[in-house]
Design a protein around this motif. Sequence first.
Motif, PDB file in Angstrom:
ATOM      1  N   LYS A  60      88.320  37.380  31.757  1.00 33.92           N
ATOM      2  CA  LYS A  60      88.285  38.849  31.736  1.00 33.92           C
ATOM      3  C   LYS A  60      87.820  39.441  33.059  1.00 33.92           C
ATOM      4  CE  LYS A  60      87.208  39.178  26.827  1.00 33.92           C
ATOM      5  NZ  LYS A  60      86.036  39.262  25.921  1.00 33.92           N
ATOM      6  N   SER A  61      86.885  38.761  33.729  1.00 35.74           N
ATOM      7  CA  SER A  61      86.268  39.403  34.895  1.00 35.74           C
ATOM      8  C   SER A  61      86.426  38.647  36.214  1.00 35.74           C
ATOM      9  CB  SER A  61      84.776  39.646  34.632  1.00 35.74           C
ATOM     10  OG  SER A  61      84.165  38.513  34.072  1.00 35.74           O
ATOM     11  N   VAL A  62      86.976  37.429  36.187  1.00 35.44           N
ATOM     12  CA  VAL A  62      87.162  36.705  37.439  1.00 35.44           C
ATOM     13  C   VAL A  62      88.247  37.373  38.275  1.00 35.44           C
ATOM     14  CG1 VAL A  62      88.900  35.041  36.612  1.00 35.44           C
ATOM     15  CG2 VAL A  62      87.292  34.354  38.398  1.00 35.44           C
ATOM     16  N   GLN A  63      88.082  37.345  39.593  1.00 37.01           N
ATOM     17  CA  GLN A  63      89.029  37.986  40.507  1.00 37.01           C
ATOM     18  C   GLN A  63      89.638  36.943  41.448  1.00 37.01           C
ATOM     19  OE1 GLN A  63      89.500  41.506  40.631  1.00 37.01           O
ATOM     20  NE2 GLN A  63      88.214  41.614  38.801  1.00 37.01           N
ATOM     21  N   GLY A  64      90.812  37.253  41.958  1.00 39.13           N
ATOM     22  CA  GLY A  64      91.420  36.405  42.961  1.00 39.13           C
ATOM     23  C   GLY A  64      90.482  36.243  44.146  1.00 39.13           C
ATOM     24  N   GLY A  65      90.347  35.014  44.641  1.00 40.50           N
ATOM     25  CA  GLY A  65      89.409  34.731  45.726  1.00 40.50           C
ATOM     26  C   GLY A  65      88.102  34.143  45.234  1.00 40.50           C
ATOM     27  N   ASP A  66      87.790  34.306  43.926  1.00 39.41           N
ATOM     28  CA  ASP A  66      86.563  33.735  43.368  1.00 39.41           C
ATOM     29  C   ASP A  66      86.667  32.203  43.312  1.00 39.41           C
ATOM     30  OD1 ASP A  66      85.845  36.352  43.008  1.00 39.41           O
ATOM     31  OD2 ASP A  66      85.608  36.246  40.826  1.00 39.41           O
ATOM     32  N   VAL A  67      85.510  31.566  43.240  1.00 47.43           N
ATOM     33  CA  VAL A  67      85.424  30.112  43.110  1.00 47.43           C
ATOM     34  C   VAL A  67      84.638  29.806  41.839  1.00 47.43           C
ATOM     35  CG1 VAL A  67      84.544  27.976  44.146  1.00 47.43           C
ATOM     36  CG2 VAL A  67      85.485  29.782  45.609  1.00 47.43           C
ATOM     37  N   ILE A  68      85.185  28.945  40.992  1.00 47.03           N
ATOM     38  CA  ILE A  68      84.502  28.537  39.762  1.00 47.03           C
ATOM     39  C   ILE A  68      84.170  27.058  39.863  1.00 47.03           C
ATOM     40  CG2 ILE A  68      84.674  28.288  37.259  1.00 47.03           C
ATOM     41  CD1 ILE A  68      86.716  30.578  37.256  1.00 47.03           C
ATOM     42  N   CYS A  69      82.883  26.719  39.821  1.00 46.88           N
ATOM     43  CA  CYS A  69      82.477  25.315  39.822  1.00 46.88           C
ATOM     44  C   CYS A  69      82.005  24.931  38.423  1.00 46.88           C
ATOM     45  CB  CYS A  69      81.358  25.064  40.835  1.00 46.88           C
ATOM     46  SG  CYS A  69      80.972  23.302  40.997  1.00 46.88           S
ATOM     47  N   ILE A  70      82.633  23.913  37.875  1.00 45.43           N
ATOM     48  CA  ILE A  70      82.322  23.460  36.514  1.00 45.43           C
ATOM     49  C   ILE A  70      81.494  22.188  36.598  1.00 45.43           C
ATOM     50  CG2 ILE A  70      83.315  22.634  34.353  1.00 45.43           C
ATOM     51  CD1 ILE A  70      85.841  24.377  35.226  1.00 45.43           C
ATOM     52  N   PHE A  71      80.263  22.248  36.059  1.00 43.55           N
ATOM     53  CA  PHE A  71      79.351  21.107  36.081  1.00 43.55           C
ATOM     54  C   PHE A  71      79.326  20.441  34.712  1.00 43.55           C
ATOM     55  CE2 PHE A  71      77.613  23.950  39.352  1.00 43.55           C
ATOM     56  CZ  PHE A  71      77.409  23.070  40.417  1.00 43.55           C
ATOM     57  N   SER A  72      79.706  19.172  34.664  1.00 41.74           N
ATOM     58  CA  SER A  72      79.630  18.432  33.405  1.00 41.74           C
ATOM     59  C   SER A  72      79.756  16.945  33.694  1.00 41.74           C
ATOM     60  CB  SER A  72      80.752  18.855  32.448  1.00 41.74           C
ATOM     61  OG  SER A  72      80.765  18.024  31.308  1.00 41.74           O
ATOM     62  N   ASN A  73      79.066  16.123  32.896  1.00 40.64           N
ATOM     63  CA  ASN A  73      79.268  14.679  33.015  1.00 40.64           C
ATOM     64  C   ASN A  73      80.137  14.159  31.867  1.00 40.64           C
ATOM     65  OD1 ASN A  73      77.411  14.918  30.948  1.00 40.64           O
ATOM     66  ND2 ASN A  73      76.082  13.278  31.644  1.00 40.64           N
ATOM     67  N   GLY A  74      80.906  15.086  31.264  1.00 38.53           N
ATOM     68  CA  GLY A  74      81.843  14.711  30.206  1.00 38.53           C
ATOM     69  C   GLY A  74      83.167  15.433  30.387  1.00 38.53           C
ATOM     70  N   GLY A  75      83.952  15.502  29.336  1.00 40.50           N
ATOM     71  CA  GLY A  75      85.265  16.139  29.413  1.00 40.50           C
ATOM     72  C   GLY A  75      85.224  17.647  29.264  1.00 40.50           C
ATOM     73  N   PHE A  76      84.123  18.165  28.647  1.00 37.41           N
ATOM     74  CA  PHE A  76      83.889  19.610  28.504  1.00 37.41           C
ATOM     75  C   PHE A  76      85.087  20.313  27.859  1.00 37.41           C
ATOM     76  CE2 PHE A  76      81.433  23.182  30.987  1.00 37.41           C
ATOM     77  CZ  PHE A  76      81.298  23.891  29.802  1.00 37.41           C
ATOM     78  N   GLY A  77      85.653  19.690  26.831  1.00 34.93           N
ATOM     79  CA  GLY A  77      86.718  20.333  26.047  1.00 34.93           C
ATOM     80  C   GLY A  77      87.965  20.673  26.844  1.00 34.93           C
ATOM     81  N   GLY A  78      88.208  19.934  27.940  1.00 41.40           N
ATOM     82  CA  GLY A  78      89.403  20.199  28.744  1.00 41.40           C
ATOM     83  C   GLY A  78      89.374  21.542  29.441  1.00 41.40           C
ATOM     84  N   ILE A  79      88.175  22.038  29.763  1.00 41.09           N
ATOM     85  CA  ILE A  79      88.022  23.398  30.284  1.00 41.09           C
ATOM     86  C   ILE A  79      88.753  23.616  31.609  1.00 41.09           C
ATOM     87  CG2 ILE A  79      85.835  22.896  31.485  1.00 41.09           C
ATOM     88  CD1 ILE A  79      84.900  25.723  30.609  1.00 41.09           C
ATOM     89  N   HIS A  80      88.854  22.591  32.434  1.00 43.69           N
ATOM     90  CA  HIS A  80      89.493  22.756  33.752  1.00 43.69           C
ATOM     91  C   HIS A  80      90.958  23.158  33.580  1.00 43.69           C
ATOM     92  CE1 HIS A  80      86.308  19.699  33.865  1.00 43.69           C
ATOM     93  NE2 HIS A  80      85.964  20.226  35.036  1.00 43.69           N
ATOM     94  N   GLY A  81      91.665  22.387  32.753  1.00 43.47           N
ATOM     95  CA  GLY A  81      93.085  22.678  32.510  1.00 43.47           C
ATOM     96  C   GLY A  81      93.281  24.005  31.792  1.00 43.47           C
ATOM     97  N   LYS A  82      92.384  24.310  30.852  1.00 41.95           N
ATOM     98  CA  LYS A  82      92.497  25.574  30.100  1.00 41.95           C
ATOM     99  C   LYS A  82      92.315  26.776  31.028  1.00 41.95           C
ATOM    100  CE  LYS A  82      91.040  23.676  25.638  1.00 41.95           C
ATOM    101  NZ  LYS A  82      89.941  23.515  24.664  1.00 41.95           N
ATOM    102  N   LEU A  83      91.342  26.687  31.926  1.00 38.12           N
ATOM    103  CA  LEU A  83      91.117  27.786  32.874  1.00 38.12           C
ATOM    104  C   LEU A  83      92.311  27.966  33.811  1.00 38.12           C
ATOM    105  CD1 LEU A  83      87.387  27.709  34.071  1.00 38.12           C
ATOM    106  CD2 LEU A  83      88.657  29.719  33.314  1.00 38.12           C
TER     107      LEU A  83
END
Length: 465
Positions: free
Chosen positions: A435-458
């Motif tokens: 809803k609020s992320v903008q082009g140019g933003d950087v999202i770093c996802i921290f996890s030592n597991g699969g985290f529900g496939g969040i990378h692909g979903k995002l």
Amino acid sequence: MFSSQIKSVHFVGIGGTGMAAAAAAMQEKGFHVTGSDQNVYEPMASFLAGKKITAMNGYDEKNLSHKPDLVVIGNAISRGNPEAEFILDHKLHYCSLPELLKEFFIRGKRSIVVSGTHGKTTTTSLLAWVFEHNGLNPSFFIGGIPNNFSQGARFTDSEWFIIEGDEYDTAFFDKRSKFIHYQPEIAIVNNLEFDHADIFENLDAIKKSFSHFIRLVPRNGLLLGNGDDANLAPLLNVTHCPVKKFGLGENNSVQAFNLRFGPTATEFEIPSFKFHLNLIGELNVRNALAVVAASKHCGLSNKQIQSAFDTFKGIKRRMEVRGIAGGVTIVDDFGHHPTAIRETLRALRIKYPAQKIWAIFEPRSNTTRRKVFQDELASSFADADAVVISEVARLEQLAPDERLNPEKLMQDLNAAKKNAAYLPDADSIVAHVSKSVQGGDVICIFSNGGFGGIHGKLLGRLGKK
């Protein structure tokens, strides 16, 4: 247990990266290999299939009906597992994975063991690449996937064995740290902090385990320790083997100075040589310095080391850019300790100085689920502009007075003027961020597991914006 009579080996928990690699190597040595696991995920499912090793799905006594000569029990296996119980009932020969590595792969080799709370995987990967690039063809065993090798473990006939030495316990039947088994000729200790609250009572307990490890270095070996680390300092005062300190302070015999941090690379100098590293942040300077010290001790020159640094491609899940969608960069990082999170965000701030940085964190390690780092966790997000914390994993398994307090964490982040949210799962986080992320933003996802496939979903959701 490790006699010449062994012909068949069964791996309980074969789907782990280390277990699968060791199983394939045992098969290459001529053993008949079988294995079982609850679920075998990619990439190890394809890896085992490619080696024609069948991973039996689920744990069952029937999987051991052929009475293998040796059973390797993974450290995720606990009492109550039907195969573990069958092994004990029938008095089968069994061992841990570290014991197997020691007896079948490390013994007789020149073992370099990389230990410490942070930076083990990066340091081990970089060191293995320096040796490989310079024709030394090392065996290696790493708790991640270095991009230069595409696999985390390899076994060769070289005299060198480079291994990541984890302080986590060995197996349900052996509560010593894994690194106790790795016969270090050269021991690297990068740093020492409290971690693994599920098995270590306090920092002193961790220090004790590291002191046991250090005690194994032979008189013709070398102990390389971070000379800037106050927790480590007392452990380096030993006389049974040579000791060399590395770091940024003046009391180090291998000292880095004139550090220069850029958005894609870092430079540092030692007397008479300047190193250039395609990694960012101070933590990686320290990792590289340990590699320089170990490599020079083993006879490599500064130029040979730099030549390898030039072609090092990093490690999967260590500040790894997973993709860009809708102008938003998605970064994957294995960080699950406040220090690791803080250092990664510091490095990302160097790389992306003007962008908005989001930190999304899944508290699922046995330490971050607990309250031991309640305050440190909040301050570790200092370089993030927005923070999203997912629901603490398996919270109901912890006593209320042991748990991380998510409400307090949110209060502390909000007090630090962070845009913070606590959400139940990957899907709700994707909806919130989109809803609020903008082009140019950087999202770093921290996890030592699969985290529900969040990378692909995002990436999927942002690609449609």
